[in-house]
Write a protein that holds these residues in place. Sequence first.
Motif, PDB file in Angstrom:
ATOM      1  N   PRO A 164       0.783  -1.238   0.000  1.00  0.00           N
ATOM      2  CA  PRO A 164       0.000   0.000   0.000  1.00  0.00           C
ATOM      3  C   PRO A 164       0.814   1.286   0.000  1.00  0.00           C
ATOM      4  O   PRO A 164       0.380   2.296  -0.580  1.00  0.00           O
ATOM      5  N   ASP A 165       1.983   1.312   0.664  1.00  0.00           N
ATOM      6  CA  ASP A 165       2.736   2.560   0.703  1.00  0.00           C
ATOM      7  C   ASP A 165       3.778   2.651  -0.410  1.00  0.00           C
ATOM      8  O   ASP A 165       4.645   3.536  -0.375  1.00  0.00           O
ATOM      9  N   ALA A 166       3.692   1.804  -1.418  1.00  0.00           N
ATOM     10  CA  ALA A 166       4.588   1.916  -2.568  1.00  0.00           C
ATOM     11  C   ALA A 166       4.318   3.232  -3.287  1.00  0.00           C
ATOM     12  O   ALA A 166       3.160   3.562  -3.575  1.00  0.00           O
ATOM     13  N   PRO A 167       5.340   4.021  -3.592  1.00  0.00           N
ATOM     14  CA  PRO A 167       5.126   5.342  -4.198  1.00  0.00           C
ATOM     15  C   PRO A 167       4.338   5.311  -5.490  1.00  0.00           C
ATOM     16  O   PRO A 167       3.576   6.237  -5.785  1.00  0.00           O
TER      17      PRO A 167
ATOM     18  N   GLU B 165      -4.488  -5.939   5.751  1.00  0.00           N
ATOM     19  CA  GLU B 165      -4.488  -7.394   5.809  1.00  0.00           C
ATOM     20  C   GLU B 165      -3.769  -7.964   4.590  1.00  0.00           C
ATOM     21  O   GLU B 165      -3.993  -7.523   3.450  1.00  0.00           O
ATOM     22  N   VAL B 166      -2.911  -8.951   4.807  1.00  0.00           N
ATOM     23  CA  VAL B 166      -2.137  -9.524   3.701  1.00  0.00           C
ATOM     24  C   VAL B 166      -3.056 -10.347   2.804  1.00  0.00           C
ATOM     25  O   VAL B 166      -4.078 -10.879   3.246  1.00  0.00           O
ATOM     26  N   THR B 167      -2.672 -10.459   1.515  1.00  0.00           N
ATOM     27  CA  THR B 167      -3.509 -11.165   0.545  1.00  0.00           C
ATOM     28  C   THR B 167      -2.734 -12.210  -0.253  1.00  0.00           C
ATOM     29  O   THR B 167      -3.260 -12.739  -1.234  1.00  0.00           O
ATOM     30  N   THR B 168      -1.497 -12.510   0.161  1.00  0.00           N
ATOM     31  CA  THR B 168      -0.696 -13.485  -0.575  1.00  0.00           C
ATOM     32  C   THR B 168      -0.041 -14.466   0.392  1.00  0.00           C
ATOM     33  O   THR B 168       0.085 -14.196   1.588  1.00  0.00           O
ATOM     34  N   ASP B 169       0.430 -15.575  -0.154  1.00  0.00           N
ATOM     35  CA  ASP B 169       1.102 -16.580   0.660  1.00  0.00           C
ATOM     36  C   ASP B 169       2.428 -16.077   1.204  1.00  0.00           C
ATOM     37  O   ASP B 169       2.948 -16.641   2.169  1.00  0.00           O
ATOM     38  N   TRP B 170       3.004 -15.039   0.587  1.00  0.00           N
ATOM     39  CA  TRP B 170       4.272 -14.492   1.083  1.00  0.00           C
ATOM     40  C   TRP B 170       4.043 -13.275   1.974  1.00  0.00           C
ATOM     41  O   TRP B 170       4.915 -12.451   2.177  1.00  0.00           O
TER      42      TRP B 170
ATOM     43  N   SER C  41       2.189 -10.470   1.958  1.00  0.00           N
ATOM     44  CA  SER C  41       2.126  -9.093   1.467  1.00  0.00           C
ATOM     45  C   SER C  41       0.719  -8.787   0.994  1.00  0.00           C
ATOM     46  O   SER C  41      -0.018  -9.688   0.573  1.00  0.00           O
ATOM     47  N   LYS C  42       0.341  -7.513   1.062  1.00  0.00           N
ATOM     48  CA  LYS C  42      -0.919  -7.090   0.445  1.00  0.00           C
ATOM     49  C   LYS C  42      -0.614  -6.608  -0.971  1.00  0.00           C
ATOM     50  O   LYS C  42      -0.012  -5.558  -1.163  1.00  0.00           O
ATOM     51  N   PHE C  43      -1.029  -7.395  -1.951  1.00  0.00           N
ATOM     52  CA  PHE C  43      -0.865  -7.037  -3.355  1.00  0.00           C
ATOM     53  C   PHE C  43      -2.215  -6.899  -4.058  1.00  0.00           C
ATOM     54  O   PHE C  43      -2.274  -6.353  -5.156  1.00  0.00           O
ATOM     55  N   ASP C  44      -3.279  -7.392  -3.438  1.00  0.00           N
ATOM     56  CA  ASP C  44      -4.592  -7.451  -4.088  1.00  0.00           C
ATOM     57  C   ASP C  44      -5.508  -6.392  -3.487  1.00  0.00           C
ATOM     58  O   ASP C  44      -5.593  -6.245  -2.263  1.00  0.00           O
TER      59      ASP C  44
ATOM     60  N   ASP D 266      -1.780 -18.998  -4.903  1.00  0.00           N
ATOM     61  CA  ASP D 266      -0.869 -18.345  -3.971  1.00  0.00           C
ATOM     62  C   ASP D 266      -1.371 -16.961  -3.565  1.00  0.00           C
ATOM     63  O   ASP D 266      -0.736 -16.269  -2.780  1.00  0.00           O
ATOM     64  N   HIS D 267      -2.501 -16.542  -4.112  1.00  0.00           N
ATOM     65  CA  HIS D 267      -3.185 -15.320  -3.684  1.00  0.00           C
ATOM     66  C   HIS D 267      -4.473 -15.702  -2.972  1.00  0.00           C
ATOM     67  O   HIS D 267      -5.142 -16.677  -3.344  1.00  0.00           O
TER      68      HIS D 267
END
Length: 279
Positions: free
Chosen positions: A209-212, A237-242, A244-247, A268-269
Motif C-alpha cells: 500500500p505505501d509503494a510510491p 491485511e495480507v492477501t498473498t502466501d508471502w 504481502s498485500k498485493f490485491d 498463492d493469492h
Amino acid sequence: MVFGKGTRLLTGAVAVTCVVMLVSSEPGDGLFARSQPVDPVKDVVPNRVMTWNMCNPCKESNVDRAAEIAKYAPQVIGLQEACARDVERIREYLESLHGLVYHVEYGTVLRNWNRCGGVPWSPGGYGQAILSAAPMTDRVNVEYPDGGSEDRGYMAVTTKIDGRSVRVFNTHLAQRQQPEVRAQQIRVLAPVVARYDRAVVVGDLNAVPDAPELAPLWKLATDTDPECRPAPVGDCEVTTDWQSKFDYVFLRGITALRHEVRLSDVSDHHLLHTDLDVG
C-alpha cells in the motif's frame, strides 16, 4: 483364438475405462478432482465484488476454482492470470454445479502456450477476465505500453452492482521487482478511472500500500479495507502466501460495508471480496 465370455467382458470394461480417461485427461480438470464442489446456491450476493489472482501456471482444477468462487457468490468477479479456456470452464462449472449464472468478458494481453496450452499455432489467451451476474457493456481492453517482464494491461466494463450502474476496472501490474514500470502503468490507468464518479478498481497490483507508484490511485479512491492506508502505520491485511498485500478493491464514489480475505488452497493469492453500498 477363442475367448470366453469373461474375457470379452473384461476387455469391454478396460475399453470403457480408457475412453473415460481420454475424455477427462485435460490438465486441471481430471476425472478425480481434488475436492468436491460446495452445495449449489441459488443466487449471487448482489452487492458483492471479488478479486482473485488464480495463479498461473499452477495446473489447478477448474472444478476447485469454481467451488472457491461459489462459496462467496459475488455479483462481479475480477480474475487475473486467467486463461480464456480456464475461465470459460469455470463459468460452466459455476452454472452446472452451483446454479450461478455469469456473463464473461476477457482482457487478453498475450497468447502463450506455456501459460495457457493449446497448440503451437493457436496458443491460449492469457490476461484478465471479469465475470458478472448482470450483462456488461462498453468493454475496453488496453495493453500497457510497457508490461515489464511480461505483457500486462487493464480491462474495463460497465455493469450493475446492487442494481446500480458501475464502471469496473480489472488490472494486473508489472512484477514486484519492477516499480518503475508499475509507475508508468498507473499513469495510464489513473486518468481513465478519474473520468468516473462511481468506479471499482480490482486487481493484483504487485505493490504494497505505501509503494510510491500507487499514490495516484490513492488520490482517486479508497481501499475497501477501512484500516488500510498508504501510510506505514496503516493496518492492511495480507492477501498473498508471502504475507504481502498485493490485491486490492479500490472504490471511487462507493462505500464499503464489509470485506473479507480468505485463504485459498488453489492459488498463492487469497480471495478478497467486499460488500458495497453503491448508493
